[in-house]
Write a protein that holds these residues in place. Structure first.
Motif, PDB file in Angstrom:
ATOM      1  N   ASN A 280      12.788  86.905  35.886  1.00  0.00           N
ATOM      2  CA  ASN A 280      11.856  87.738  35.121  1.00  0.00           C
ATOM      3  C   ASN A 280      11.963  87.535  33.607  1.00  0.00           C
ATOM      4  O   ASN A 280      11.255  88.181  32.857  1.00  0.00           O
ATOM      5  CB  ASN A 280      12.122  89.207  35.470  1.00  0.00           C
ATOM      6  CG  ASN A 280      10.895  90.056  35.239  1.00  0.00           C
ATOM      7  OD1 ASN A 280       9.789  89.533  35.153  1.00  0.00           O
ATOM      8  ND2 ASN A 280      11.096  91.349  35.106  1.00  0.00           N
ATOM      9  N   ILE A 281      12.863  86.647  33.144  1.00  0.00           N
ATOM     10  CA  ILE A 281      13.096  86.579  31.697  1.00  0.00           C
ATOM     11  C   ILE A 281      11.885  86.080  30.929  1.00  0.00           C
ATOM     12  O   ILE A 281      11.754  86.342  29.747  1.00  0.00           O
ATOM     13  CB  ILE A 281      14.307  85.681  31.338  1.00  0.00           C
ATOM     14  CG1 ILE A 281      14.152  84.314  31.985  1.00  0.00           C
ATOM     15  CG2 ILE A 281      15.619  86.321  31.727  1.00  0.00           C
ATOM     16  CD1 ILE A 281      15.154  83.301  31.478  1.00  0.00           C
ATOM     17  N   GLY A 282      10.995  85.336  31.610  1.00  0.00           N
ATOM     18  CA  GLY A 282       9.839  84.780  30.899  1.00  0.00           C
ATOM     19  C   GLY A 282       8.816  85.821  30.500  1.00  0.00           C
ATOM     20  O   GLY A 282       8.026  85.604  29.593  1.00  0.00           O
TER      21      GLY A 282
ATOM     22  N   THR B 113      15.122  97.763  24.243  1.00  0.00           N
ATOM     23  CA  THR B 113      14.134  97.264  25.202  1.00  0.00           C
ATOM     24  C   THR B 113      14.815  96.298  26.156  1.00  0.00           C
ATOM     25  O   THR B 113      15.329  95.275  25.721  1.00  0.00           O
ATOM     26  CB  THR B 113      13.011  96.516  24.466  1.00  0.00           C
ATOM     27  OG1 THR B 113      12.541  97.350  23.420  1.00  0.00           O
ATOM     28  CG2 THR B 113      11.878  96.171  25.411  1.00  0.00           C
ATOM     29  N   PRO B 114      14.848  96.604  27.449  1.00  0.00           N
ATOM     30  CA  PRO B 114      15.500  95.666  28.385  1.00  0.00           C
ATOM     31  C   PRO B 114      14.755  94.341  28.392  1.00  0.00           C
ATOM     32  O   PRO B 114      13.529  94.301  28.321  1.00  0.00           O
ATOM     33  CB  PRO B 114      15.352  96.354  29.743  1.00  0.00           C
ATOM     34  CG  PRO B 114      15.053  97.771  29.445  1.00  0.00           C
ATOM     35  CD  PRO B 114      14.348  97.792  28.129  1.00  0.00           C
ATOM     36  N   GLY B 115      15.506  93.255  28.418  1.00  0.00           N
ATOM     37  CA  GLY B 115      14.901  91.935  28.493  1.00  0.00           C
ATOM     38  C   GLY B 115      14.635  91.293  27.139  1.00  0.00           C
ATOM     39  O   GLY B 115      14.105  90.197  27.082  1.00  0.00           O
ATOM     40  N   ALA B 116      14.994  91.975  26.028  1.00  0.00           N
ATOM     41  CA  ALA B 116      14.768  91.394  24.705  1.00  0.00           C
ATOM     42  C   ALA B 116      15.619  90.132  24.535  1.00  0.00           C
ATOM     43  O   ALA B 116      16.624  89.962  25.222  1.00  0.00           O
ATOM     44  CB  ALA B 116      15.092  92.405  23.624  1.00  0.00           C
ATOM     45  N   VAL B 117      15.193  89.239  23.606  1.00  0.00           N
ATOM     46  CA  VAL B 117      15.906  87.973  23.469  1.00  0.00           C
ATOM     47  C   VAL B 117      17.165  88.101  22.626  1.00  0.00           C
ATOM     48  O   VAL B 117      17.964  87.173  22.572  1.00  0.00           O
ATOM     49  CB  VAL B 117      15.018  86.880  22.850  1.00  0.00           C
ATOM     50  CG1 VAL B 117      13.901  86.519  23.789  1.00  0.00           C
ATOM     51  CG2 VAL B 117      14.467  87.316  21.512  1.00  0.00           C
TER      52      VAL B 117
ATOM     53  N   LEU C  65      18.508  77.687  24.533  1.00  0.00           N
ATOM     54  CA  LEU C  65      19.205  78.316  23.409  1.00  0.00           C
ATOM     55  C   LEU C  65      19.396  79.811  23.650  1.00  0.00           C
ATOM     56  O   LEU C  65      20.497  80.347  23.519  1.00  0.00           O
ATOM     57  CB  LEU C  65      18.411  78.092  22.115  1.00  0.00           C
ATOM     58  CG  LEU C  65      18.353  76.641  21.634  1.00  0.00           C
ATOM     59  CD1 LEU C  65      17.417  76.530  20.443  1.00  0.00           C
ATOM     60  CD2 LEU C  65      19.738  76.152  21.271  1.00  0.00           C
ATOM     61  N   ILE C  66      18.292  80.490  24.029  1.00  0.00           N
ATOM     62  CA  ILE C  66      18.379  81.937  24.217  1.00  0.00           C
ATOM     63  C   ILE C  66      19.280  82.280  25.401  1.00  0.00           C
ATOM     64  O   ILE C  66      20.074  83.208  25.342  1.00  0.00           O
ATOM     65  CB  ILE C  66      16.962  82.527  24.433  1.00  0.00           C
ATOM     66  CG1 ILE C  66      16.308  82.760  23.083  1.00  0.00           C
ATOM     67  CG2 ILE C  66      16.998  83.824  25.182  1.00  0.00           C
ATOM     68  CD1 ILE C  66      16.973  83.806  22.241  1.00  0.00           C
ATOM     69  N   SER C  67      19.180  81.509  26.482  1.00  0.00           N
ATOM     70  CA  SER C  67      19.983  81.843  27.659  1.00  0.00           C
ATOM     71  C   SER C  67      21.464  81.705  27.367  1.00  0.00           C
ATOM     72  O   SER C  67      22.266  82.524  27.812  1.00  0.00           O
ATOM     73  CB  SER C  67      19.609  80.947  28.834  1.00  0.00           C
ATOM     74  OG  SER C  67      18.236  81.007  29.044  1.00  0.00           O
TER      75      SER C  67
ATOM     76  N   VAL D  89       7.285  78.727  32.521  1.00  0.00           N
ATOM     77  CA  VAL D  89       7.885  77.419  32.238  1.00  0.00           C
ATOM     78  C   VAL D  89       9.209  77.643  31.505  1.00  0.00           C
ATOM     79  O   VAL D  89      10.224  77.002  31.802  1.00  0.00           O
ATOM     80  CB  VAL D  89       6.934  76.555  31.389  1.00  0.00           C
ATOM     81  CG1 VAL D  89       7.627  75.301  30.912  1.00  0.00           C
ATOM     82  CG2 VAL D  89       5.703  76.199  32.190  1.00  0.00           C
ATOM     83  N   TYR D  90       9.177  78.581  30.576  1.00  0.00           N
ATOM     84  CA  TYR D  90      10.398  78.974  29.849  1.00  0.00           C
ATOM     85  C   TYR D  90      11.492  79.371  30.836  1.00  0.00           C
ATOM     86  O   TYR D  90      12.626  78.916  30.767  1.00  0.00           O
ATOM     87  CB  TYR D  90      10.021  80.128  28.918  1.00  0.00           C
ATOM     88  CG  TYR D  90      11.155  80.917  28.313  1.00  0.00           C
ATOM     89  CD1 TYR D  90      11.702  80.559  27.088  1.00  0.00           C
ATOM     90  CD2 TYR D  90      11.652  82.045  28.952  1.00  0.00           C
ATOM     91  CE1 TYR D  90      12.725  81.299  26.519  1.00  0.00           C
ATOM     92  CE2 TYR D  90      12.668  82.788  28.401  1.00  0.00           C
ATOM     93  CZ  TYR D  90      13.206  82.410  27.182  1.00  0.00           C
ATOM     94  OH  TYR D  90      14.216  83.154  26.633  1.00  0.00           O
TER      95      TYR D  90
END
Lengths: 302, 367
Positions: free
Chosen positions: A227-229, B199-203, A216-218, A44-45
């Motif tokens: 794949n970010i979720g 770490t790839p994909g970290a926020v 916010l994070i994006s 969902v994120y």
């Protein structure tokens, strides 16, 4: 070690932690009420980030100011994310409400795979650029040595949303209904609480929070893909368990603790060991408090 | 009438070149033609087939026809040893392949001591040539350490930097390249200020950014792929850090520019030199397209391997491995990779890495 570096890391951990907290709430609220781990939450994120991208593009095209774009994007993504959360609950979980505990879990994993593949097919499997909505939006002089504009807004918005949620749960009729269902679903039903409606609302709120975090994070990281979720979901779930799954305050606290541990580990030791410290901390806490920091020990009837 | 037909048949036979009567020259092609890694192996097979067909149209090699024998090793070491034995049983004079480093290494253990020429278009494990155990092994792709040495040369000699931070993505490629760079810098007496993985994909990477801000390196070398590279450089620029960045070929990708926008201006990346403008390369690409095939990552390297082999056989006027080996090392061959020859260890000379820099939203060769 000098003070400035310490505070830089602390703020870095706070930024990270408030995002984890925002997403961890979705896991913990659903778990509290249904005893179900919503594995599709990370998706969902991710989908909300894509919606936010579209909204931001449209708003920028229409020539709104930066603040208006940010606000509209957040609202739009939250609304869409909420709709996804509502639908997921209706389609994947409600029909399985009375079933064996494992059934909804598998259904959640299926939903998560479905949403990822859906984005790959309908959108793209590549990375997509996300506009920097937060960059240079505010400049606070006395803080600018420690924290950038983006991180500041990110932290403030997430803490505000968290605060709002606490007030909502504490002082509104619906909030009380949620807590009632969490304590005893059958009793709440007998007393006239519309259980199905409240459960739907839980998903709506959790998903909207994830959507806010996603936008916010994006815009902070500048790119998104299907794949970010995944990693965010795992970290947020860890935060929820750390704080005590089922406890709202615990999820918020767990998120902040996890974020701070990671930031200090990366800053003072090495980012090689960031995850080692994060999960090491989880193991330690679970050894001494198996239900998490603020979780309540539950005795099960045998 | 009947006599006339016989006469015709004889006349026709007489027209067929002498060559076709002789035994064909057999050349093996080995690599992954099926499985997960098929996209790496199929284009090399296709380009070698194409090159062989054209060679036969022009009259073959040393007056004989060339026949390609393709064998699938699925990029697996155990399959590769079986494939290697099969090719030797069929008396091939040379093998173009194998594709993956692991499979190539296994196959070489079978070829070793048999004087069989092997030219890989894609196996980049440095030790394959550098360990000195495979005197008949060549490759048309520079090995992994070459890229790191190129980066070290550029950083130290061109940019004159001594304060260097190395960051990687903990993956095989990224960490490997970062490690090779660290070794290359060590030989020049430089110890990096920082060597760590993210770490790839970290926020969020702000803890790393603060660390960089404190260490003040002149350049950050990032080993990894473009998504993390653009995230890290973007966060660094947003925090007002002005140091340079350099990465390998994993970053030289159009999406890096598209996603990084103004934040990746000035970013350095090493990558194989651009060959797409050479007439021979363009011709091969056009022919592949007409057949509905693509050059993939290693197709042009395989075509070049075949061409270099053919030129060396022609120069040596023989299929004797020692004479071909000498010709490969001595003569430059015009190939799809440009003019190439091989050094004493078997590594390609003439097909190297260039340094590119992002300028106004495009990668421009700077060194």
């Amino acid at each position: 070690m000098d003070g400035q570096y310490f505070f830089e890391l602390a703020f870095s951990g706070l930024t990270r932690g408030s995002i984890y907290a925002l997403i961890a709430l979705g896991y913990t609220m659903v778990y509290g009420i249904l005893g179900l781990i919503n594995f599709a939450h990370g998706e969902v994120y991710m989908i909300s980030a894509f919606v936010g991208l579209t909204a931001a593009a449209i708003c920028s095209l229409l020539g709104f100011s930066l603040w208006a774009v940010l606000l509209l994007t957040l609202l739009f993504a939250a609304a869409y994310g909420a709709a996804y959360g509502y639908t997921i609950e209706k389609v994947a979980y409600r029909p399985l409400r009375g079933a064996n505990r494992l059934a909804p879990l598998i259904s959640a994993i299926g939903m998560s795979i479905f949403l990822r593949e859906y984005v790959i097919l309908a959108q793209t499997a590549d990375f997509v650029a996300f506009p920097s909505l937060l960059y240079n939006l505010v400049e606070v002089d006395f803080l600018s040595d420690y924290i950038g504009s983006g991180e500041l807004i990110l932290t403030l918005v997430s803490l505000t949303v968290l605060g709002g949620l606490f007030l909502f749960l504490r002082y509104t009729q619906t909030g009380r209904a949620m807590r009632a269902i969490e304590q005893d679903r059958e009793m709440a039903m007998l007393l006239g609480v519309k259980v199905d409606q409240v459960i739907s609302l839980t998903f709506v709120i959790g998903s909207a929070l994830a959507a806010v975090g996603a936008v916010l994070i994006s815009s902070h990281m500048g790119q998104i893909n299907y794949n970010i979720g995944f990693l965010v979901g795992i970290k947020a779930f860890t935060a929820a368990v750390l704080g005590g799954i089922g406890s709202v305050a615990g999820a918020a606290l767990g998120g902040l603790v996890l974020g701070l541990v990671e930031a200090f580990a990366a800053g003072y030791v090495s980012s090689d060991y960031e995850d080692v410290f994060a999960f090491g901390c989880l193991v330690l806490i679970l050894i001494f408090r198996p239900a998490g920091i603020l979780g309540q020990q539950q005795s099960e009837k045998v | 009438m009947r006599n006339l037909i016989i006469l015709f048949a004889f006349a026709l036979f007489a027209f067929i070149p002498q060559a076709w009567a002789a035994e064909p020259i057999l050349i093996g092609v080995a690599g992954s033609f099926s499985g997960d890694l098929a996209p790496y192996g199929i284009p090399p097979k296709n380009t070698v087939m194409l090159a062989a067909e054209e060679l036969n149209k022009k009259g073959g090699l040393l007056g004989r026809r060339v026949k390609i024998i393709a064998q699938d090793d699925v990029c697996q070491p155990n399959a590769a040893t079986i494939v290697a034995s099969k090719l030797m049983d069929q008396k091939v004079i040379a093998v173009i392949g194998h594709i993956c480093s692991g499979a190539t290494n296994a196959a070489l253990s079978v070829y070793r001591g048999k004087k069989l020429l092997v030219i890989s278009p894609s196996a980049t494990l440095p030790s394959l040539t550098l360990n000195g155990q495979n005197p008949y092994f060549f490759r048309t792709i520079p090995h992994d350490a070459v890229q790191a040495i190129r980066q070290a040369d550029f950083i130290v000699d061109k940019l004159k930097y001594k304060q260097i931070a190395i960051v990687h993505d903990k993956g095989d490629y990224g960490k490997g390249l970062a490690h090779q760079l660290k070794e290359a810098l060590k030989k020049r007496g430089i110890t990096p200020l920082l060597f760590e993985g993210v770490t790839p994909g970290a926020v969020d990477y702000s803890a790393l950014i603060h660390k960089l801000k404190r260490l003040r390196p002149q350049i950050v070398a990032f080993g990894g792929y473009h998504p993390e590279a653009s995230k890290i450089v973007t966060q660094a620029r947003k925090k007002g850090l002005k140091m340079d960045f350099i990465s390998g070929d994993g970053v030289k990708d159009p999406s890096f520019l598209k996603i990084g926008r103004q934040f990746v201006e000035g970013y350095y990346a090493t990558s194989p030199a651009d060959i797409s403008t050479q007439p021979l390369t363009l011709e091969v690409l056009k022919k592949l397209k007409a057949r509905g095939q693509t050059p993939g990552n290693f197709g042009l390297q395989a075509h070049a391997a075949f061409t270099a082999l053919v030129k060396a056989i022609q120069a040596a006027h023989s299929t004797d491995p020692d004479q071909i080996k000498a010709a490969l090392q001595k003569n430059e061959a015009q190939t799809t990779l440009g003019k190439i020859r091989f050094d004493a260890k078997g590594d390609v000379i003439g097909s190297g890495f260039s340094v590119y820099q992002v300028k106004k939203g495009a990668f421009i060769a700077v060194d």
